[in-house]
Write a protein that holds these residues in place. Structure first.
Motif, PDB file in Angstrom:
ATOM      1  N   GLU A  19       0.799  -1.214   0.000  1.00 17.69           N
ATOM      2  CA  GLU A  19       0.000   0.000   0.000  1.00 17.69           C
ATOM      3  C   GLU A  19       0.825   1.253   0.000  1.00 17.69           C
ATOM      4  O   GLU A  19       1.997   1.231   0.357  1.00 17.69           O
ATOM      5  CB  GLU A  19      -0.886   0.006   1.205  1.00 17.69           C
ATOM      6  N   ARG A  20       0.211   2.317  -0.431  1.00 16.41           N
ATOM      7  CA  ARG A  20       0.877   3.617  -0.497  1.00 16.41           C
ATOM      8  C   ARG A  20      -0.104   4.709  -0.095  1.00 16.41           C
ATOM      9  O   ARG A  20      -1.317   4.497  -0.069  1.00 16.41           O
ATOM     10  CB  ARG A  20       1.352   3.904  -1.939  1.00 16.41           C
ATOM     11  N   LEU A  21       0.449   5.876   0.205  1.00 13.23           N
ATOM     12  CA  LEU A  21      -0.351   7.090   0.333  1.00 13.23           C
ATOM     13  C   LEU A  21       0.125   8.024  -0.765  1.00 13.23           C
ATOM     14  O   LEU A  21       1.322   8.055  -1.073  1.00 13.23           O
ATOM     15  CB  LEU A  21      -0.136   7.769   1.691  1.00 13.23           C
ATOM     16  N   GLY A  22      -0.764   8.777  -1.357  1.00 10.97           N
ATOM     17  CA  GLY A  22      -0.322   9.697  -2.406  1.00 10.97           C
ATOM     18  C   GLY A  22      -1.391  10.709  -2.733  1.00 10.97           C
ATOM     19  O   GLY A  22      -2.547  10.577  -2.316  1.00 10.97           O
ATOM     20  N   MET A 143       0.038   3.741   5.704  1.00 10.26           N
ATOM     21  CA  MET A 143       1.273   4.462   6.039  1.00 10.26           C
ATOM     22  C   MET A 143       2.172   4.493   4.810  1.00 10.26           C
ATOM     23  O   MET A 143       2.086   3.625   3.942  1.00 10.26           O
ATOM     24  CB  MET A 143       1.985   3.822   7.235  1.00 10.26           C
ATOM     25  N   ASP A 144       3.001   5.502   4.731  1.00  7.22           N
ATOM     26  CA  ASP A 144       3.925   5.630   3.587  1.00  7.22           C
ATOM     27  C   ASP A 144       4.972   6.674   3.932  1.00  7.22           C
ATOM     28  O   ASP A 144       4.880   7.367   4.951  1.00  7.22           O
ATOM     29  CB  ASP A 144       3.149   6.043   2.320  1.00  7.22           C
ATOM     30  N   LEU A 145       5.964   6.772   3.039  1.00  5.31           N
ATOM     31  CA  LEU A 145       6.997   7.796   3.157  1.00  5.31           C
ATOM     32  C   LEU A 145       6.590   9.029   2.375  1.00  5.31           C
ATOM     33  O   LEU A 145       6.100   8.913   1.242  1.00  5.31           O
ATOM     34  CB  LEU A 145       8.306   7.281   2.556  1.00  5.31           C
ATOM     35  N   ALA A 146       6.799  10.213   2.938  1.00  3.71           N
ATOM     36  CA  ALA A 146       6.669  11.442   2.149  1.00  3.71           C
ATOM     37  C   ALA A 146       7.815  11.448   1.129  1.00  3.71           C
ATOM     38  O   ALA A 146       8.869  10.856   1.383  1.00  3.71           O
ATOM     39  CB  ALA A 146       6.747  12.651   3.074  1.00  3.71           C
ATOM     40  N   ALA A 149      11.376  12.215   2.371  1.00  8.24           N
ATOM     41  CA  ALA A 149      11.886  11.185   3.277  1.00  8.24           C
ATOM     42  C   ALA A 149      12.260   9.930   2.489  1.00  8.24           C
ATOM     43  O   ALA A 149      13.252   9.252   2.800  1.00  8.24           O
ATOM     44  CB  ALA A 149      10.838  10.856   4.341  1.00  8.24           C
ATOM     45  N   GLU A 150      11.487   9.634   1.451  1.00 10.34           N
ATOM     46  CA  GLU A 150      11.779   8.444   0.640  1.00 10.34           C
ATOM     47  C   GLU A 150      13.136   8.587  -0.038  1.00 10.34           C
ATOM     48  O   GLU A 150      13.960   7.663  -0.034  1.00 10.34           O
ATOM     49  CB  GLU A 150      10.669   8.236  -0.403  1.00 10.34           C
ATOM     50  N   LEU A 151      13.379   9.758  -0.590  1.00 13.16           N
ATOM     51  CA  LEU A 151      14.648  10.020  -1.271  1.00 13.16           C
ATOM     52  C   LEU A 151      15.815   9.866  -0.293  1.00 13.16           C
ATOM     53  O   LEU A 151      16.813   9.200  -0.567  1.00 13.16           O
ATOM     54  CB  LEU A 151      14.606  11.443  -1.846  1.00 13.16           C
TER      55      LEU A 151
HETATM   56 MG    MG Z   1       4.795   8.388  -1.364  1.00 10.63          MG
END
Ligand code: MG
Ligand code: PML
Ligand code: MG
Ligand code: MG
Length: 256
Positions: A19-22, A143-146, A149-151
């Motif tokens: 899953e992702r958030l976007g 939940m996911d990385l902004a 933060a992902e970079l």
């Molecule tokens: Mg994302």
């Protein structure tokens, strides 16, 4: 913001989920990536793939930080499980509870001996299983990385040769689990036959990974969330784990 979730199954048995958030503009590409992932999963061909897209009000999305990551050197899965047991006990899980959970994951934690879609909820004192649905378990979700933060995470992981989706997604899931009230520790090892690593995550020790928690080729794996029941509202905890949205904006240390 939107939550987008994928669940793939065959003959009613769980194969994979992610899953992702976007934002709205990300949904098409996120959907395509999740669909590809379901279709190419190493555990086999999916018969049913469900994609769920859900709008989340901005004020419902909390922000969080990833736990620090450390890798423990273990020679094989037996040593890995011993290390996991030791870490769980150090975090306040009674040895009997930790051993029961390790054994349940090793045997296949669902009533049919297969993997669960979600995690076992384990009483950290007695080892009692507390998830309302033993076949499904409790799935930490939303939940996911902004993007920033992902970079940053990918750069830090790449320096240690650890930038792969298993590690990234497990760190994000552990962050959500550790942010929940009453959680003492999490234990996980992969259910993918070609990925033997797993981890113990605790509020003070962070995310401690072991390259081997099962033998290669083994499909049985999954997660246990250890909780301390005193004063805990169990339905509220389950609701938090499954529904509260968490966007990671801060990366922890990657110690290798
Ligand atoms: Mg994302
Ligand atoms: C999974 O992808 O099935 C879980 C993997 C957990 C371990 C990830 C790691 O730290 O290597
Ligand atoms: Mg998974
Ligand atoms: Mg998997």
């Amino acid at each position: 913001m939107y939550s987008i979730r994928m669940h793939a199954s065959r003959q009613g048995a769980h194969l994979s989920g992610a899953e992702r958030l976007g934002g709205r503009q990300d949904l098409e590409s996120l959907a395509a990536a999740l669909l590809r992932r379901a279709l190419e999963h190493p555990r086999g061909e999916a018969e049913q793939i469900v994609l769920t897209v859900e709008a989340l009000p901005a004020e419902a999305v909390a922000s969080g930080r990833l736990p620090d990551l450390t890798t423990l050197c273990v020679a094989d899965y037996r040593q890995g499980r011993q290390a996991a047991l030791r870490l769980l006990v150090a975090a306040g899980v009674r040895e009997v509870a930790a051993s029961l959970a390790i054994e349940a994951l090793a045997q296949g934690a669902s009533p049919t001996g297969g993997n669960m879609r979600g995690a076992m909820l384990v009483d950290a004192d007695s080892g009692e299983r507390l998830e309302p649905d033993r076949a499904r378990g409790v799935r930490a979700s939303r939940m996911d990385l902004a993007p920033g933060a992902e970079l940053q995470l990918r750069l830090r992981l790449a320096e240690r040769g650890l930038d792969n989706p298993h590690v990234r997604e497990a760190l994000v899931l552990a962050a959500k689990v550790l942010s929940a009230p009453g959680v003492v520790a999490e234990l996980c090892w992969s259910d993918d036959p070609d990925y033997t690593a797993g981890y113990v995550a605790t509020p003070f020790g962070g995310y401690q990974r072991m390259p081997h928690l099962k033998p290669a080729g083994e499909e049985r794996g999954g997660r246990a969330f250890f909780i301390r029941r005193a004063g805990l509202d169990l339905p509220a905890l389950i609701d938090y784990l499954e529904h509260a949205a968490l966007l990671i904006t801060e990366v922890g240390r990657i110690n290798g």
